[in-house]
Scaffold this active site. Structure first.
Site, PDB file in Angstrom:
ATOM      1  N   CYS A   2       0.827  -1.193   0.000  1.00 10.93           N
ATOM      2  CA  CYS A   2       0.000   0.000   0.000  1.00 10.93           C
ATOM      3  C   CYS A   2       0.871   1.257   0.000  1.00 10.93           C
ATOM      4  O   CYS A   2       1.916   1.292   0.632  1.00 10.93           O
ATOM      5  CB  CYS A   2      -0.958   0.083   1.193  1.00 10.93           C
ATOM      6  SG  CYS A   2      -2.073  -1.290   1.305  1.00 10.93           S
ATOM      7  N   ARG A  28       3.934  -0.436  -4.822  1.00 10.87           N
ATOM      8  CA  ARG A  28       3.670  -0.972  -3.478  1.00 10.87           C
ATOM      9  C   ARG A  28       2.345  -1.739  -3.414  1.00 10.87           C
ATOM     10  O   ARG A  28       2.036  -2.370  -2.411  1.00 10.87           O
ATOM     11  CB  ARG A  28       3.625   0.171  -2.453  1.00 10.87           C
ATOM     12  CG  ARG A  28       4.913   0.943  -2.349  1.00 10.87           C
ATOM     13  CD  ARG A  28       4.781   2.076  -1.359  1.00 10.87           C
ATOM     14  NE  ARG A  28       4.623   1.570  -0.011  1.00 10.87           N
ATOM     15  CZ  ARG A  28       5.612   1.339   0.822  1.00 10.87           C
ATOM     16  NH1 ARG A  28       6.845   1.570   0.446  1.00 10.87           N
ATOM     17  NH2 ARG A  28       5.388   0.877   2.027  1.00 10.87           N
ATOM     18  N   TRP A  80      -2.829  -2.726  -1.677  1.00  6.78           N
ATOM     19  CA  TRP A  80      -2.536  -4.150  -1.858  1.00  6.78           C
ATOM     20  C   TRP A  80      -3.413  -4.845  -0.822  1.00  6.78           C
ATOM     21  O   TRP A  80      -3.183  -4.733   0.377  1.00  6.78           O
ATOM     22  CB  TRP A  80      -1.052  -4.429  -1.599  1.00  6.78           C
ATOM     23  CG  TRP A  80      -0.658  -5.847  -1.893  1.00  6.78           C
ATOM     24  CD1 TRP A  80      -0.315  -6.359  -3.105  1.00  6.78           C
ATOM     25  CD2 TRP A  80      -0.535  -6.923  -0.954  1.00  6.78           C
ATOM     26  NE1 TRP A  80      -0.001  -7.693  -2.983  1.00  6.78           N
ATOM     27  CE2 TRP A  80      -0.127  -8.068  -1.679  1.00  6.78           C
ATOM     28  CE3 TRP A  80      -0.725  -7.043   0.416  1.00  6.78           C
ATOM     29  CZ2 TRP A  80       0.094  -9.297  -1.080  1.00  6.78           C
ATOM     30  CZ3 TRP A  80      -0.511  -8.276   1.022  1.00  6.78           C
ATOM     31  CH2 TRP A  80      -0.110  -9.385   0.271  1.00  6.78           C
ATOM     32  N   ASN A 106      -1.691   2.255   5.775  1.00  2.00           N
ATOM     33  CA  ASN A 106      -0.839   1.179   5.279  1.00  2.00           C
ATOM     34  C   ASN A 106      -0.421   0.369   6.498  1.00  2.00           C
ATOM     35  O   ASN A 106       0.030   0.937   7.488  1.00  2.00           O
ATOM     36  CB  ASN A 106       0.386   1.816   4.598  1.00  2.00           C
ATOM     37  CG  ASN A 106       1.458   0.799   4.256  1.00  2.00           C
ATOM     38  OD1 ASN A 106       1.171  -0.384   4.089  1.00  2.00           O
ATOM     39  ND2 ASN A 106       2.682   1.265   4.150  1.00  2.00           N
ATOM     40  N   GLY A 107      -0.630  -0.952   6.454  1.00  2.00           N
ATOM     41  CA  GLY A 107      -0.278  -1.791   7.604  1.00  2.00           C
ATOM     42  C   GLY A 107      -1.420  -2.726   7.924  1.00  2.00           C
ATOM     43  O   GLY A 107      -2.328  -2.907   7.092  1.00  2.00           O
ATOM     44  N   GLU A 487      17.047 -18.121  -7.585  1.00  2.00           N
ATOM     45  CA  GLU A 487      16.718 -16.742  -7.971  1.00  2.00           C
ATOM     46  C   GLU A 487      16.261 -16.690  -9.431  1.00  2.00           C
ATOM     47  O   GLU A 487      15.303 -15.972  -9.764  1.00  2.00           O
ATOM     48  CB  GLU A 487      17.940 -15.844  -7.721  1.00  2.00           C
ATOM     49  CG  GLU A 487      17.802 -14.402  -8.150  1.00  2.00           C
ATOM     50  CD  GLU A 487      16.655 -13.648  -7.486  1.00  2.00           C
ATOM     51  OE1 GLU A 487      16.061 -14.151  -6.513  1.00  2.00           O
ATOM     52  OE2 GLU A 487      16.321 -12.548  -7.970  1.00  2.00           O
ATOM     53  N   LYS A 491      12.636 -15.328 -10.544  1.00  2.00           N
ATOM     54  CA  LYS A 491      12.453 -14.209 -11.489  1.00  2.00           C
ATOM     55  C   LYS A 491      11.449 -14.576 -12.573  1.00  2.00           C
ATOM     56  O   LYS A 491      10.558 -13.821 -12.901  1.00  2.00           O
ATOM     57  CB  LYS A 491      13.807 -13.898 -12.104  1.00  2.00           C
ATOM     58  CG  LYS A 491      14.371 -12.594 -12.133  1.00  2.00           C
ATOM     59  CD  LYS A 491      14.476 -11.617 -11.029  1.00  2.00           C
ATOM     60  CE  LYS A 491      13.532 -11.576  -9.905  1.00  2.00           C
ATOM     61  NZ  LYS A 491      14.073 -11.175  -8.646  1.00  2.00           N
ATOM     62  N   GLU A 494       7.875 -14.827 -11.210  1.00  2.00           N
ATOM     63  CA  GLU A 494       7.291 -13.517 -10.889  1.00  2.00           C
ATOM     64  C   GLU A 494       6.866 -12.739 -12.110  1.00  2.00           C
ATOM     65  O   GLU A 494       5.771 -12.197 -12.158  1.00  2.00           O
ATOM     66  CB  GLU A 494       8.358 -12.640 -10.210  1.00  2.00           C
ATOM     67  CG  GLU A 494       8.520 -12.768  -8.774  1.00  2.00           C
ATOM     68  CD  GLU A 494       9.499 -11.727  -8.283  1.00  2.00           C
ATOM     69  OE1 GLU A 494       9.088 -10.864  -7.517  1.00  2.00           O
ATOM     70  OE2 GLU A 494      10.698 -11.769  -8.645  1.00  2.00           O
ATOM     71  N   HIS A 510      16.873 -37.163  -7.861  1.00  2.00           N
ATOM     72  CA  HIS A 510      16.227 -37.764  -6.693  1.00  2.00           C
ATOM     73  C   HIS A 510      14.714 -37.524  -6.712  1.00  2.00           C
ATOM     74  O   HIS A 510      14.084 -37.536  -5.665  1.00  2.00           O
ATOM     75  CB  HIS A 510      16.850 -37.221  -5.397  1.00  2.00           C
ATOM     76  CG  HIS A 510      18.283 -37.629  -5.255  1.00  2.00           C
ATOM     77  ND1 HIS A 510      18.668 -38.898  -4.888  1.00  2.00           N
ATOM     78  CD2 HIS A 510      19.429 -36.941  -5.489  1.00  2.00           C
ATOM     79  CE1 HIS A 510      19.996 -38.967  -4.885  1.00  2.00           C
ATOM     80  NE2 HIS A 510      20.481 -37.792  -5.248  1.00  2.00           N
ATOM     81  N   LYS A 609       5.907  -4.514  -4.029  1.00  7.87           N
ATOM     82  CA  LYS A 609       7.361  -4.455  -3.847  1.00  7.87           C
ATOM     83  C   LYS A 609       7.782  -4.578  -2.401  1.00  7.87           C
ATOM     84  O   LYS A 609       8.731  -5.263  -2.073  1.00  7.87           O
ATOM     85  CB  LYS A 609       7.885  -3.144  -4.427  1.00  7.87           C
ATOM     86  CG  LYS A 609       9.379  -2.986  -4.292  1.00  7.87           C
ATOM     87  CD  LYS A 609      10.030  -2.958  -5.630  1.00  7.87           C
ATOM     88  CE  LYS A 609      11.533  -2.977  -5.536  1.00  7.87           C
ATOM     89  NZ  LYS A 609      12.076  -4.254  -6.012  1.00  7.87           N
TER      90      LYS A 609
HETATM   91  O1  M6R Z   1      12.761  -5.352   0.252  1.00  5.32           O
HETATM   92  P1  M6R Z   1      13.198  -6.748   0.539  1.00  5.32           P
HETATM   93  O2  M6R Z   1      14.510  -7.082  -0.119  1.00  5.32           O
HETATM   94  O3  M6R Z   1      13.222  -7.077   1.980  1.00  5.32           O
HETATM   95  O4  M6R Z   1      12.102  -7.659  -0.145  1.00  5.32           O
HETATM   96  C1  M6R Z   1      12.119  -9.051   0.012  1.00  5.32           C
HETATM   97  C2  M6R Z   1      11.220  -9.727  -0.983  1.00  5.32           C
HETATM   98  O5  M6R Z   1       9.895  -9.349  -0.797  1.00  5.32           O
HETATM   99  C3  M6R Z   1      11.628  -9.408  -2.432  1.00  5.32           C
HETATM  100  O6  M6R Z   1      12.955  -9.746  -2.672  1.00  5.32           O
HETATM  101  C4  M6R Z   1      10.714 -10.170  -3.425  1.00  5.32           C
HETATM  102  O7  M6R Z   1      10.958 -11.532  -3.342  1.00  5.32           O
HETATM  103  C5  M6R Z   1      10.927  -9.625  -4.833  1.00  5.32           C
HETATM  104  N1  M6R Z   1       9.673  -9.499  -5.489  1.00  5.32           N
HETATM  105  C6  M6R Z   1      11.799 -10.493  -5.646  1.00  5.32           C
HETATM  106  O8  M6R Z   1      11.949 -10.065  -6.959  1.00  5.32           O
END
Ligand code: M6R
Length: 614
Positions: A2, A28, A80, A106-107, A487, A491, A494, A510, A609
């Protein structure tokens, strides 16, 4: 999660700045958006599901330019969803007292159900399913002529986290904001004051900012900012200058922020490294750590906490600390760590990795570690973020603002920072000057090495074309390339919505190998690190099941290139830097697959984010 914006001005309309601010904060959360605007005639609220552009359309129809000047104060929100579907009713701002008070939040309010039941008993009618609405009604109920005092009373009854902004017709020209656990920054301009969840919504107006602390509540008018604690004691917070400008958060000719940020990596890494290498000592300077060689020598274990991409960087860190500093290192998912009653104490160095510096679980892990007497450091990108401040000591990544929801340059900056920390720690122990010197030289080449990977962008895009229709993919790597496989898989999940899994290369046989066929591409990480030959054996196993293999291979490594179906080429470097050059190729691959699949690259569905909820 948010985004909140508030704006008040002596002479300007709040409408444009609020909508522009929301656009900056859209990363956000983007389920719905809304604004509340105040004029002498009272408060008007406009809300819409979906992205800020839809809200902007609504405002264009509802508010002609000629009418906008009368609204010089307002609040806005991009959501969000946590409590309740993304509907107009659940969108913020929420109102109370027949629409005379409006609030954005927000929260998460953890005791909202009990508070709501209490208010309903007293006849209050709720219009939404959100946890937020209770705060609006509580403030209205406590308002006896002082909005700040009413908000303070309300917030004393609330359990959970909040960043809020509220306006009320009964207090024209005044806005009250407060924070606990969710970020809130106040930008102080000449004639305007802007409030936002982060500085990216503020820099278009001013670079002079005040970071509110947890427990702060402030009254804002165009004439100034008056900050108190919830117990009504006045406090002073320093005005700081943001050290980057609006250009850093614009696309600058790129189609998406993600590709812009991938291409920014040579500069971002140069900034992460700048002034931190010590060629004479074959080590690194990391002054933000404020740790003497004696402090470092006392460290017996390193624990690295983080989530998502930051966790993957921490997993690479394990290999670096164990290899260079002979220190047992445990990467831990921050939420698991905080709820595991972790065994940490004065000889454990807990490092919190977070791009945003606001991730709720990582922040809680920091607090738990501080409580237990561990040595705690933050490795954050966002300057002044909560984790950076609460950890007290740490290393800023200096990668520049990362807007794309998918993290790219923050990962490579995190691994680079961890590498310099491992080098420093190693040099207080058994790492020789010669080895330190070799690393210092190689780290200095890092921006050039990453540039070389980026030169392969078009070739990588061609390979992506061949595989863009795949529904499932596997990523395999061993040693410090295993977290990079995770990772790479994250990626592509996502941004391209491709089901992908990352595995240790040896683990594939395995079980997961049962899923391989000509329809399941396997991405094999084949940079020159110990164990590469074994991974080449795993490549053969995949190809024997007809799976096409995309290899990330070092230039000149003909054996590896011949073993795979398609190769993404990376430059030759030492093992410690191989995670960085490898991941850049995977970021480009994911980006191109997503582009070809027509995905919303910068704002993937369901994501946000900055994850400020548990
Ligand atoms: O701001 P942060 O690095 O703490 O965020 C952690 C994760 O939420 C963040 O890395 C998330 O996995 C991303 N969308 C990855 O691309």
């Amino acid at each position: 999660m948010c985004g909140i914006v508030g704006f008040t001005s002596r002479n300007k309309s709040a409408v444009g700045p609020l909508v522009n601010g929301l656009r900056r904060l859209e990363y956000r959360g983007y389920d719905s958006a809304g604004v509340a605007l105040e004029s002498a005639e009272g408060i008007k609220v406009y809300k819409q599901t979906g992205k800020v552009a839809k809200l902007d359309n609504l405002l264009s129809r509802a508010l002609p330019e000629s009418e906008r000047g009368k609204y010089t104060i307002g609040i806005a929100h991009t959501r969000w969803a946590t409590h309740g579907l993304p509907t107009v009713a659940n969108a913020h701002p929420h109102v109370a007292d027949n629409g005379s008070l409006a609030l954005v939040h927000n929260g998460i309010i953890e005791n909202y159900a009990a508070l709501r039941a209490g208010l309903e008993k007293r006849g209050v009618k709720f219009l939404s399913q959100t946890d937020t609405e209770v705060i609006a009604h509580l403030i209205a109920a406590f308002d006896k002529g002082d909005l700040l005092a009413a908000a303070a009373e309300a917030l004393k009854r609330v359990e959970g986290t909040y960043g809020i902004a509220a306006i009320s017709e009964k207090h024209p020209g005044e806005m009250v904001v407060a924070r606990k656990g969710s970020p809130l920054v106040i930008g102080v301009g000449e004639d305007d004051i802007v409030v936002a969840s982060d500085v990216s919504a503020i820099v278009a107006y001013t670079r002079q900012v005040i970071y509110l602390k947890d427990g702060d509540i402030a009254r804002i008018t165009p004439n100034g900012v008056d900050i108190h604690t919830l117990d009504n004691s006045p406090v002073t917070r320093e005005v700081q200058e943001v050290d980057w400008d609006i250009g850093a958060i614009e696309k600058g000719g790129y189609e998406h922020f993600m590709i812009k940020e991938i291409f920014e990596q040579p500069d971002a890494l140069a900034n992460t490294i700048r002034g931190r290498l010590d060629p004479a000592g074959g080590t690194a300077f990391l002054s933000g750590l404020s740790l003497s060689p004696r402090d470092l020598a006392a460290v017996r274990r390193v624990v690295i906490v983080g989530c998502g991409t930051s966790l993957h960087a921490g997993m690479v860190g394990k290999y670096l600390f164990e290899k260079l500093a002979d220190i047992p290192t445990d990467p831990e998912q921050a939420a698991e760590f905080r709820y595991s009653n972790p065994i940490v104490g004065p000889n454990d160095w807990v490092m919190a990795l977070s791009q945003s510096g606001e991730t709720a679980d990582t922040l809680a892990a920091v607090r738990e570690s501080i409580r237990k007497g561990a040595l705690v450091s933050g490795l954050c990108n966002v300057v002044g973020s909560t984790i950076a401040r609460e950890a007290g000591r740490g290393v800023y990544l200096h990668a520049g603002p990362e807007i794309s929801v998918a993290s790219t340059k923050a990962f490579t900056a995190q691994v680079t920072a961890l590498l310099m920390m491992a080098l420093k720690l190693g040099r207080t122990r058994r790492l020789s000057f010669e080895d330190g010197d070799r690393l210092v030289k190689e780290i200095s080449r890092l921006p050039e090495l990453v540039k070389k990977v980026l030169e392969g962008n078009e070739a990588i895009a061609k390979v992506a074309e061949k595989y863009a229709k795949a529904d499932d993919m596997f990523f395999i790597g061993r040693g410090m390339l295993h977290p990079v496989a995770l990772e790479g898989a994250l990626k592509i999940k996502e941004v391209a919505y491709v089901h992908a899994e990352g595995y240790q290369a040896a683990e594939l046989k395995h079980g997961p190998i049962a899923l391989l066929s000509e329809k399941t591409p396997v991405v094999a990480l084949l940079a020159d690190i110990p164990g590469k030959e074994k991974t080449l054996g795993n490549v053969q196993e995949c190809r024997a099941r007809l799976a096409p293999v995309i290899g990330v291979v070092t230039e000149g490594d003909e054996a590896a290139a011949a073993a795979v179906t398609d190769a993404l080429t990376i430059p030759k470097t030492c093992a410690e830097l191989s995670p960085i050059v490898t991941v850049v190729a995977l970021q480009l691959f994911a980006y191109h697959v997503a582009r070809l699949r027509g995905c919303e690259i910068d704002q993937p569905r369901n994501l946000a984010k900055s994850v400020t909820v548990e």
